[in-house]
Design a protein around this motif. Structure first.
Motif, PDB file in Angstrom:
ATOM      1  N   PRO A 139       0.823  -1.214   0.000  1.00 38.60           N
ATOM      2  CA  PRO A 139       0.000   0.000   0.000  1.00 38.60           C
ATOM      3  C   PRO A 139       0.855   1.262   0.000  1.00 38.60           C
ATOM      4  CG  PRO A 139      -0.913  -1.614   1.510  1.00 38.60           C
ATOM      5  CD  PRO A 139       0.397  -2.176   1.043  1.00 38.60           C
ATOM      6  N   ASP A 140       0.355   2.286  -0.670  1.00 41.48           N
ATOM      7  CA  ASP A 140       1.126   3.522  -0.827  1.00 41.48           C
ATOM      8  C   ASP A 140       1.581   4.097   0.500  1.00 41.48           C
ATOM      9  OD1 ASP A 140       0.810   3.344  -3.520  1.00 41.48           O
ATOM     10  OD2 ASP A 140      -0.773   4.848  -3.678  1.00 41.48           O
ATOM     11  N   THR A 141       0.717   4.013   1.526  1.00 38.61           N
ATOM     12  CA  THR A 141       1.073   4.610   2.808  1.00 38.61           C
ATOM     13  C   THR A 141       2.237   3.896   3.467  1.00 38.61           C
ATOM     14  OG1 THR A 141      -0.655   3.256   3.842  1.00 38.61           O
ATOM     15  CG2 THR A 141      -1.227   5.528   3.252  1.00 38.61           C
ATOM     16  N   ILE A 142       2.427   2.613   3.155  1.00 36.76           N
ATOM     17  CA  ILE A 142       3.580   1.873   3.674  1.00 36.76           C
ATOM     18  C   ILE A 142       4.812   2.156   2.822  1.00 36.76           C
ATOM     19  CG2 ILE A 142       4.526  -0.427   4.107  1.00 36.76           C
ATOM     20  CD1 ILE A 142       1.706  -1.364   4.786  1.00 36.76           C
ATOM     21  N   MET A 143       4.654   2.133   1.508  1.00 34.96           N
ATOM     22  CA  MET A 143       5.785   2.393   0.615  1.00 34.96           C
ATOM     23  C   MET A 143       6.381   3.771   0.867  1.00 34.96           C
ATOM     24  SD  MET A 143       6.221  -0.323  -1.364  1.00 34.96           S
ATOM     25  CE  MET A 143       6.911   0.090  -2.974  1.00 34.96           C
ATOM     26  N   ASP A 144       5.509   4.730   1.193  1.00 39.07           N
ATOM     27  CA  ASP A 144       5.965   6.096   1.423  1.00 39.07           C
ATOM     28  C   ASP A 144       6.801   6.217   2.689  1.00 39.07           C
ATOM     29  OD1 ASP A 144       6.014   8.834   0.640  1.00 39.07           O
ATOM     30  OD2 ASP A 144       4.542   9.295   2.203  1.00 39.07           O
ATOM     31  N   ARG A 145       6.707   5.225   3.574  1.00 47.93           N
ATOM     32  CA  ARG A 145       7.454   5.229   4.826  1.00 47.93           C
ATOM     33  C   ARG A 145       8.584   4.211   4.813  1.00 47.93           C
ATOM     34  NH1 ARG A 145       2.221   6.665   5.722  1.00 47.93           N
ATOM     35  NH2 ARG A 145       1.761   8.052   7.487  1.00 47.93           N
ATOM     36  N   ALA A 146       8.950   3.743   3.632  1.00 48.64           N
ATOM     37  CA  ALA A 146       9.865   2.609   3.539  1.00 48.64           C
ATOM     38  C   ALA A 146      11.112   2.914   2.713  1.00 48.64           C
ATOM     39  CB  ALA A 146       9.145   1.401   2.932  1.00 48.64           C
ATOM     40  N   ASP A 201      11.607  16.029   3.750  1.00 46.33           N
ATOM     41  CA  ASP A 201      10.281  15.588   4.171  1.00 46.33           C
ATOM     42  C   ASP A 201      10.292  14.134   4.637  1.00 46.33           C
ATOM     43  OD1 ASP A 201       9.328  18.160   3.555  1.00 46.33           O
ATOM     44  OD2 ASP A 201       9.052  17.590   1.453  1.00 46.33           O
ATOM     45  N   ARG A 202       9.276  13.335   4.245  1.00 44.00           N
ATOM     46  CA  ARG A 202       9.171  11.984   4.787  1.00 44.00           C
ATOM     47  C   ARG A 202      10.335  11.100   4.357  1.00 44.00           C
ATOM     48  NH1 ARG A 202       3.450   9.875   4.776  1.00 44.00           N
ATOM     49  NH2 ARG A 202       3.445  10.923   6.799  1.00 44.00           N
ATOM     50  N   ALA A 203      10.864  11.311   3.171  1.00 43.71           N
ATOM     51  CA  ALA A 203      12.037  10.530   2.757  1.00 43.71           C
ATOM     52  C   ALA A 203      13.201  10.771   3.707  1.00 43.71           C
ATOM     53  CB  ALA A 203      12.423  10.885   1.328  1.00 43.71           C
ATOM     54  N   ALA A 204      13.372  12.020   4.155  1.00 48.96           N
ATOM     55  CA  ALA A 204      14.443  12.326   5.106  1.00 48.96           C
ATOM     56  C   ALA A 204      14.175  11.643   6.442  1.00 48.96           C
ATOM     57  CB  ALA A 204      14.562  13.835   5.286  1.00 48.96           C
ATOM     58  N   ASP A 205      12.909  11.654   6.904  1.00 53.68           N
ATOM     59  CA  ASP A 205      12.564  10.971   8.157  1.00 53.68           C
ATOM     60  C   ASP A 205      12.885   9.482   8.061  1.00 53.68           C
ATOM     61  OD1 ASP A 205      11.591  13.375   9.110  1.00 53.68           O
ATOM     62  OD2 ASP A 205       9.497  12.910   8.634  1.00 53.68           O
ATOM     63  N   THR A 206      12.556   8.884   6.921  1.00 52.90           N
ATOM     64  CA  THR A 206      12.747   7.447   6.741  1.00 52.90           C
ATOM     65  C   THR A 206      14.224   7.073   6.707  1.00 52.90           C
ATOM     66  OG1 THR A 206      10.633   7.197   5.594  1.00 52.90           O
ATOM     67  CG2 THR A 206      12.319   5.529   5.154  1.00 52.90           C
ATOM     68  N   TRP A 207      15.015   7.856   6.025  1.00 56.11           N
ATOM     69  CA  TRP A 207      16.426   7.521   5.845  1.00 56.11           C
ATOM     70  C   TRP A 207      17.324   8.021   6.973  1.00 56.11           C
ATOM     71  CZ3 TRP A 207      19.129   4.693   2.164  1.00 56.11           C
ATOM     72  CH2 TRP A 207      18.369   4.167   1.118  1.00 56.11           C
ATOM     73  N   GLU A 208      16.844   8.929   7.798  1.00 57.78           N
ATOM     74  CA  GLU A 208      17.715   9.516   8.823  1.00 57.78           C
ATOM     75  C   GLU A 208      18.350   8.478   9.752  1.00 57.78           C
ATOM     76  OE1 GLU A 208      17.105  13.483  11.111  1.00 57.78           O
ATOM     77  OE2 GLU A 208      16.408  11.874  12.459  1.00 57.78           O
ATOM     78  N   PRO A 209      17.609   7.481  10.281  1.00 56.15           N
ATOM     79  CA  PRO A 209      18.267   6.495  11.149  1.00 56.15           C
ATOM     80  C   PRO A 209      19.408   5.756  10.454  1.00 56.15           C
ATOM     81  CG  PRO A 209      15.887   6.366  11.384  1.00 56.15           C
ATOM     82  CD  PRO A 209      16.143   7.254  10.208  1.00 56.15           C
ATOM     83  N   LEU A 210      19.280   5.513   9.151  1.00 53.70           N
ATOM     84  CA  LEU A 210      20.341   4.828   8.419  1.00 53.70           C
ATOM     85  C   LEU A 210      21.560   5.725   8.265  1.00 53.70           C
ATOM     86  CD1 LEU A 210      17.627   3.315   7.672  1.00 53.70           C
ATOM     87  CD2 LEU A 210      18.756   2.684   5.536  1.00 53.70           C
ATOM     88  N   VAL A 211      21.318   7.011   7.995  1.00 57.00           N
ATOM     89  CA  VAL A 211      22.426   7.952   7.839  1.00 57.00           C
ATOM     90  C   VAL A 211      23.118   8.186   9.176  1.00 57.00           C
ATOM     91  CG1 VAL A 211      23.039  10.302   7.164  1.00 57.00           C
ATOM     92  CG2 VAL A 211      21.402   9.004   5.797  1.00 57.00           C
TER      93      VAL A 211
END
Length: 344
Positions: A139-146, A201-211
């Protein structure tokens, strides 16, 4: 793995599960492929043995999954996610699970449920990282947070090392234990980190823990993490066909105005003609007979941009678009210069 960027992303995601307790966001890992035998489940097998506190959700009820999320967040592992969300009927049946996966992306988003003999509302924590594997997009709402890893089937002639549980799992557990020990040493440093990101935005939130993990690891990892983030996020942005076309139409309209010296307005027929002249653009083949005035209006509707009756310098009055109506949307959705990626 389908690419070196995907390999780096999965490695960092696994390490980040050991720092969940100090992270602000809990990124999902979406391991998807177009068909069976693309390596999705095998990758999930490896992840299961290396992440922090794995909780395998196969055959688990949504209520049991809710109760597995505690102050010490587990890592949720969902295989064959397409069987949960692949049809409207199944998606409706598993709406509570999707709600958990959506809310759990950010800290302090508890879920209220009626529980206990008194039937009182109870607040359940939802914050936990999760890896989901399945055929086709989630679902889009999951993909957008992944962080999305798009697996592919092995081509003829490609060789892949076999996975044997008895041989490989002990080595994976040693790696897991080393990651956990390292995470314990750097946890206080991780709390203070606010890294510069190549996305927003949300992409930054998602990737921040990895960075954050990459910056704490040092060496080549800060650069590798940001390269993977930029490349994989850009690719996913292009996968949203409807949303991608809506961004594309803005950029192409800006190019059309620029090609004529940025006039104050363009007639709808003239604008459509320019758009469909571009052989590299999708507008000549959009719909059944190319992009129409109605189709253009629909693509621009969400931006609040509509055509109007305009009197042009030659005295002709026709339906058209004023350039100044696009300025806000251009600035917000397709700036002329993307922010430059920061240094390591």
């Amino acid at each position: 793995m389908p690419s070196k960027e995907a390999l780096h992303a999965v490695t960092l995601w696994v390490a980040a599960t050991h720092l969940q307790h100090v992270s602000q966001h809990a990124p999902r890992l979406a391991v998807v492929g177009p068909a069976k035998r693309c390596g999705k489940s095998r990758l999930l097998d490896v992840i299961t043995e290396t992440v922090h506190k794995p909780v395998i959700t196969v055959n688990a009820s949504t209520a049991a999954i809710f109760r597995s999320v505690t102050a010490n967040p587990p890592t949720l592992l969902v295989d064959e996610a397409d069987t949960l969300f692949g049809s409207p009927k199944m998606a409706e049946k598993n709406e509570d699970l999707r709600g958990l996966l959506n809310a759990g992306h950010q800290r302090n988003r508890p879920a209220l449920r009626i529980a206990g003999p008194e039937h009182q509302p109870v607040s359940f924590p939802t914050f936990a990282m999760a890896a989901l594997a399945g055929i086709g997009d989630l679902p889009d709402t999951i993909m957008d947070r992944a962080v999305v890893v798009r697996m592919r089937r092995r081509a003829p002639g490609e060789r892949v090392a076999t996975f044997r549980s008895r041989r490989d799992i002990p080595h994976l557990h040693l790696l897991r234990d080393r990651l956990a020990a390292w995470a314990g040493e750097v946890a206080e440093l991780a709390v203070e980190r606010e890294p510069q990101m190549p996305v927003e935005d949300r992409a930054a939130d998602t990737w921040e823990p990895l960075v954050v993990v990459a910056d704490l690891a040092g060496g080549p990892w800060p650069g590798l993490a940001r390269s993977a983030c930029a490349a994989m996020s850009a690719f996913e942005a292009g996968q949203d066909e409807e949303g991608g076309l809506r961004i594309r139409i803005l950029a192409d309209i800006r190019t059309a105005f620029a090609s004529l010296g940025d006039p104050e307005a363009l007639a709808t027929t003239r604008l459509l003609g320019i758009l469909k002249e571009d052989a590299e653009a999708p507008w000549a083949e959009y719909g059944t007979s190319g992009l129409t005035p109605r189709g253009l209006q629909l693509l621009l509707r969400d931006y609040g941009i509509t055509s109007a009756n305009i009197r042009f310098p030659d005295g002709i009055q026709a339906k058209g678009f004023a350039r100044n109506k696009f300025l806000d949307a251009w600035a917000r959705y397709c700036p002329t210069q993307a922010p430059a990626p920061p240094g390591d």
